[in-house]
Write a protein that holds these residues in place. Structure first.
Motif: not given
Length: 279
Positions: A63-86
């Motif tokens: 859930h909350d997919g915009q926070n997972l991958f793309d820093p430009s769409t995250s709730f906190v701009p520039g901060r994601t879960w870094r799911v792809a990298e991890t």
């Protein structure tokens, strides 16, 4: 008994990154007949997806997919879960089985409604059943039709944080014939007088889903105590620590994307370990 993991600050991320990470595709404005708002879907595939074209892969829905991958769409701009990298890192290390990860964007003002299963007398809500139908009856068939997935409950997981964790636990138990692996990060147990505890106590399942449960020690005393209560009730209802339940106190962990990013690797390791063949 909760196990603590150290607080490791996530690397800084630059807002406005020009592209999604490698092997992450965007499916914009996914439409549902059950809920009125369209939402973006992002899909990560592992390196093996391209390298092994005849292979199928298990799937984790987050859930909350915009926070997972793309820093430009995250709730906190520039901060994601870094799911792809991890995911790339733990798969490459041989710790996690290669899997597809699907991010389901929330719909802003309607997020609270969609992630809560009963209304709160002050805050409203209570549309998680409709959201669950979106996921199981519309999104999952779309993903299965467009990606090489391994189907069946043993190959399918769901996860989220905060209210997304609440939705994960509720829908994961309701659809235990669909999902066998649940990532429950910093759950909002407090919702509607902690009614999720009663739901756990009242639910009887032939096969218990594997659950990753965590909470940060800096999320507040109430959040920590609520997560402890949930863990005790899960154990009382048959979940076995370190077998089908992993509970972690994250030392210094806070209620935000940077902290949840630290937990993605351990969560994937418990839910989709490379040592276990998907069935």
């Amino acid at each position: 008994m909760a196990t603590e993991i150290p607080d490791i600050s996530a690397a800084a991320q630059v807002p406005g990154a020009p592209t999604l990470p490698a092997r992450v595709s965007l499916h914009p404005r996914f439409h549902s007949h059950f809920l009125r708002d369209d939402r973006d879907i992002t899909v990560y595939v592992p390196p093996q997806y391209e390298e092994q074209p005849d292979r199928g892969f298990p799937v984790l829905y987050l859930h909350d997919g915009q926070n997972l991958f793309d820093p430009s769409t995250s709730f906190v701009p520039g901060r994601t879960w870094r799911v792809a990298e991890t995911a790339d890192a733990v798969i490459e290390a041989g710790e996690v089985t290669p899997l597809i990860i699907v991010g389901i964007a929330n719909t802003g003002d309607h997020r609270l409604k969609e992630y809560t299963y009963v209304p709160d007398w002050k805050m409203g809500g209570g549309e998680a059943d409709k959201y669950g139908r979106l996921v199981t009856e519309e999104l999952m068939p779309f993903i299965n039709a467009n990606y090489r997935t391994l189907q069946g409950r043993e190959n399918t997981g769901m996860g989220g944080s905060s209210l997304g964790a609440l939705a994960t636990l509720y829908l994961g138990l309701k659809y235990a014939n669909v999902f066998s692996r649940l990532g429950v990060l910093s759950p909002s147990v407090w919702w509607n007088h902690k009614s999720i505890i009663s739901y756990v106590n009242e639910t009887r399942l032939a096969h218990l889903p594997r659950i990753w449960l965590d909470v940060g020690t800096a999320e507040g005393r109430r959040t920590l105590a609520d997560a402890d209560l949930l863990e005790r009730r899960l154990r009382a209802n048959g979940w076995r620590p370190d077998i089908d339940l992993q509970y972690l106190h994250v030392a210094g962990g806070t209620h935000d994307e940077a902290s949840w990013a630290q937990r993605v690797g351990p969560m994937l390791n418990f839910l989709f370990p490379a040592s276990e063949r998907s069935r």
